[in-house]
Design a protein around this motif. Structure first.
Motif, mmCIF file in Angstrom:
data_model
loop_
_atom_site.group_PDB
_atom_site.id
_atom_site.type_symbol
_atom_site.label_atom_id
_atom_site.label_comp_id
_atom_site.label_asym_id
_atom_site.label_seq_id
_atom_site.Cartn_x
_atom_site.Cartn_y
_atom_site.Cartn_z
ATOM 1 N N GLY A 270 31.401 47.468 38.840
ATOM 2 C CA GLY A 270 32.848 47.587 38.952
ATOM 3 C C GLY A 270 33.386 46.621 39.998
ATOM 4 N N LEU A 271 34.637 46.180 39.799
ATOM 5 C CA LEU A 271 35.284 45.354 40.822
ATOM 6 C C LEU A 271 36.220 46.260 41.611
ATOM 7 C CD1 LEU A 271 35.801 42.772 42.267
ATOM 8 C CD2 LEU A 271 37.495 42.165 40.527
ATOM 9 N N ALA A 272 35.803 46.610 42.832
ATOM 10 C CA ALA A 272 36.474 47.677 43.567
ATOM 11 C C ALA A 272 37.516 47.168 44.550
ATOM 12 C CB ALA A 272 35.431 48.503 44.320
ATOM 13 N N ALA A 273 38.590 47.982 44.672
ATOM 14 C CA ALA A 273 39.607 47.801 45.700
ATOM 15 C C ALA A 273 40.038 49.184 46.166
ATOM 16 C CB ALA A 273 40.813 47.052 45.127
ATOM 17 N N ALA B 166 32.176 48.449 52.929
ATOM 18 C CA ALA B 166 33.277 49.383 53.200
ATOM 19 C C ALA B 166 34.348 48.726 54.072
ATOM 20 C CB ALA B 166 32.740 50.643 53.871
ATOM 21 N N ALA B 167 33.911 47.943 55.044
ATOM 22 C CA ALA B 167 34.874 47.287 55.950
ATOM 23 C C ALA B 167 35.729 46.280 55.179
ATOM 24 C CB ALA B 167 34.118 46.587 57.091
ATOM 25 N N ILE B 168 35.122 45.543 54.272
ATOM 26 C CA ILE B 168 35.893 44.572 53.465
ATOM 27 C C ILE B 168 36.943 45.307 52.636
ATOM 28 C CG2 ILE B 168 35.750 42.897 51.580
ATOM 29 C CD1 ILE B 168 32.891 42.215 52.588
ATOM 30 N N LEU B 169 36.545 46.433 52.030
ATOM 31 C CA LEU B 169 37.476 47.207 51.203
ATOM 32 C C LEU B 169 38.609 47.786 52.044
ATOM 33 C CD1 LEU B 169 34.727 48.842 49.011
ATOM 34 C CD2 LEU B 169 36.621 47.472 48.110
ATOM 35 N N LYS B 170 38.277 48.261 53.222
ATOM 36 C CA LYS B 170 39.285 48.882 54.092
ATOM 37 C C LYS B 170 40.337 47.885 54.543
ATOM 38 C CE LYS B 170 39.253 52.475 56.626
ATOM 39 N NZ LYS B 170 39.367 53.745 55.925
ATOM 40 N N ARG B 171 39.893 46.619 54.721
ATOM 41 C CA ARG B 171 40.918 45.648 55.129
ATOM 42 C C ARG B 171 41.571 44.968 53.929
ATOM 43 N NH1 ARG B 171 36.228 42.397 56.953
ATOM 44 N NH2 ARG B 171 36.092 40.665 55.482
ATOM 45 N N GLY B 172 41.364 45.547 52.721
ATOM 46 C CA GLY B 172 42.119 45.095 51.547
ATOM 47 C C GLY B 172 41.387 44.106 50.665
ATOM 48 N N GLY B 173 40.095 43.896 50.926
ATOM 49 C CA GLY B 173 39.331 42.932 50.130
ATOM 50 C C GLY B 173 38.801 43.513 48.826
ATOM 51 N N LEU B 174 38.229 42.636 48.010
ATOM 52 C CA LEU B 174 37.664 43.023 46.717
ATOM 53 C C LEU B 174 36.142 42.887 46.743
ATOM 54 C CD1 LEU B 174 39.966 41.170 44.135
ATOM 55 C CD2 LEU B 174 40.426 43.234 45.475
ATOM 56 N N VAL B 175 35.451 43.939 46.279
ATOM 57 C CA VAL B 175 33.991 43.928 46.288
ATOM 58 C C VAL B 175 33.462 44.388 44.929
ATOM 59 C CG1 VAL B 175 31.901 44.777 47.429
ATOM 60 C CG2 VAL B 175 34.015 44.536 48.755
ATOM 61 N N ALA B 176 32.587 43.590 44.319
ATOM 62 C CA ALA B 176 31.920 44.019 43.076
ATOM 63 C C ALA B 176 30.769 44.947 43.454
ATOM 64 C CB ALA B 176 31.411 42.823 42.288
ATOM 65 N N VAL B 177 30.765 46.149 42.868
ATOM 66 C CA VAL B 177 29.804 47.189 43.258
ATOM 67 C C VAL B 177 29.058 47.746 42.045
ATOM 68 C CG1 VAL B 177 31.129 47.925 45.290
ATOM 69 C CG2 VAL B 177 31.593 48.973 43.080
ATOM 70 N N PRO B 178 27.806 48.184 42.254
ATOM 71 C CA PRO B 178 27.066 48.754 41.119
ATOM 72 C C PRO B 178 27.523 50.173 40.821
ATOM 73 C CG PRO B 178 25.764 48.932 43.111
ATOM 74 C CD PRO B 178 27.011 48.184 43.495
ATOM 75 N N THR B 179 27.503 50.546 39.558
ATOM 76 C CA THR B 179 27.588 51.958 39.166
ATOM 77 C C THR B 179 26.520 52.145 38.085
ATOM 78 O OG1 THR B 179 29.017 52.060 37.204
ATOM 79 C CG2 THR B 179 30.132 51.691 39.321
#
Ligand code: AMP
Ligand code: MG
Length: 352
Positions: free
Chosen positions: A41-44, A23-36
């Motif tokens: 998904g590649l989330a931003a 969550a912290a990486i996403l909040k500072r604008g990073g990209l995270v691959a996450v399971p669904t």
């Protein structure tokens, strides 16, 4: 190259640290691959246009192909969409959290980068608890297309994400394999009748069961003419493709097996037998005279959906050049499998 971290989250309650880190990486604008539950998904952050642009770059995805925005609960829906028709409420009630994406009018401040410049947004509440915990911790809706390089098969294991995106994203969440295996059903609620733009695990029959009626867009089973308006921009691109050339073959077990063995015999007579593969059902294997790879049990469309993309990825590693795929029937969840295979085969279809 980016430095990519692997974050292990099997259980979002137990692996709280991993959830907070993602969550912290996403909040500072990073990209995270996450399971669904559908595919990884590649989330931003959906509200950070710069991050969303970087998703297109990491995937090599055309910028006019909008992304699905993921929410963790219904309270988040008004942050991205407005004007909910009665059908949308009923569908959310019936299928959320789950593999159904709805097209709705977007709110003004959702960036154009996220919606490909459209006045609408594709929104979904996933069933997978890892992504929902991450969305909740980041307290922002996540724009997340599939976490593959554009054009290649969608990722259904974290290893697929590692293979495609290592060095291109900030983090990859190591979690379980996807239980559905094909992307969500996309349904537009902009017209009078719900319109399925992309088939998935929630079937048109199930949508009609809730809304009373449903239409399925022509582009689901046919290549749209060049000048036709495209309702779902993703439909116009060749998709899900391994390097091998695929042909979809529709027919009974008997017809399929005979067809494949004939093609192989002819190729051998012509001195070019190498690289012919059968991508088939378990039941077909023993009757085939070419190397085989099964993607499930005939008529068990859920099993085929789960295996589909992993098998497409394996074909290249096996050195397949020409793959004759036994088509599922385009009914129920089979419609989603058929739709992906038709695109992977660039519409090369033989009906026996
Ligand atoms: P992916 O993110 O790779 O699962 O693909 C998302 C799919 O949803 C693509 O086929 C998009 O074209 C489609 N999509 C996303 N947003 C919209 C929208 N606002 N209207 C129509 N289709 C959309
Ligand atoms: Mg995709």
């Amino acid at each position: 190259m980016k430095k990519t971290e692997l974050i292990s989250i099997m259980d979002p309650q137990e692996d709280r640290e991993g959830v907070e880190q993602a969550a912290a990486i996403l909040k500072r604008g990073g990209l995270v691959a996450v399971p669904t539950e559908t595919v990884y998904g590649l989330a931003a952050d959906a509200f950070n246009p710069q991050s969303v642009k970087e998703v297109y770059f990491a995937k090599g995805r055309p910028q006019d192909n909008p992304m699905i925005v993921h929410i963790s609960d219904l309270a988040m829906l008004p942050r991205v969409a407005k004007d909910f028709p009665e059908a949308a409420k009923k569908l959310a009630e019936a299928f959320w959290p789950g593999p159904l994406t709805m097209i709705l009018p977007k709110v003004e401040n959702l960036p154009d980068e996220t919606t490909g410049g459209l006045a609408t947004v594709a929104v979904r509440m996933p069933q997978n608890e890892v992504i929902r915990a991450i969305i909740e911790a980041a307290d922002t809706p996540l724009a997340a297309p599939s976490a593959n390089r554009s054009g290649s098969p969608s990722p259904t294991t974290y290893q697929h994400c590692v293979d495609d995106l290592w060095g291109l994203v900030d983090a990859i969440v190591e979690s379980e394999d996807c239980t559905v295996g094909v992307e969500s059903t996309v349904v537009s609620l902009l017209g009078e009748t719900p319109l399925v733009l992309r088939p998935g695990a929630v079937t048109p029959e199930e949508i009609a069961g809730v809304c009373g009626e449903v239409k399925v867009d022509d582009a689901v089973l046919h290549l749209p003419p060049e000048d036709a308006p495209v309702l779902s921009p993703g439909m116009k691109y060749k998709h899900y493709s391994p390097a091998a050339k695929l042909r979809l073959v529709r027919g009974s077990q008997w017809d399929y097996v005979n067809y494949v063995n004939e093609v192989a015999k002819k190729a051998e007579e012509e001195g070019a037998p190498n690289g012919i593969f059968a991508m088939c059902f378990d039941e077909d294997i023993h009757h085939l005279e070419v190397p085989t790879i099964s993607y499930g049990v005939a008529y068990d469309y859920e099993s085929q959906a789960r295996e589909l993309f992993d098998v497409l990825r394996q074909l290249d590693k096996l050195g397949a050049h020409f793959v004759l795929v036994h088509a599922p029937e385009p009914e129920g969840v089979g419609l989603a499998v058929y739709n992906r295979l038709l695109r992977a085969a660039a519409f090369d279809l033989v009906e026996l």
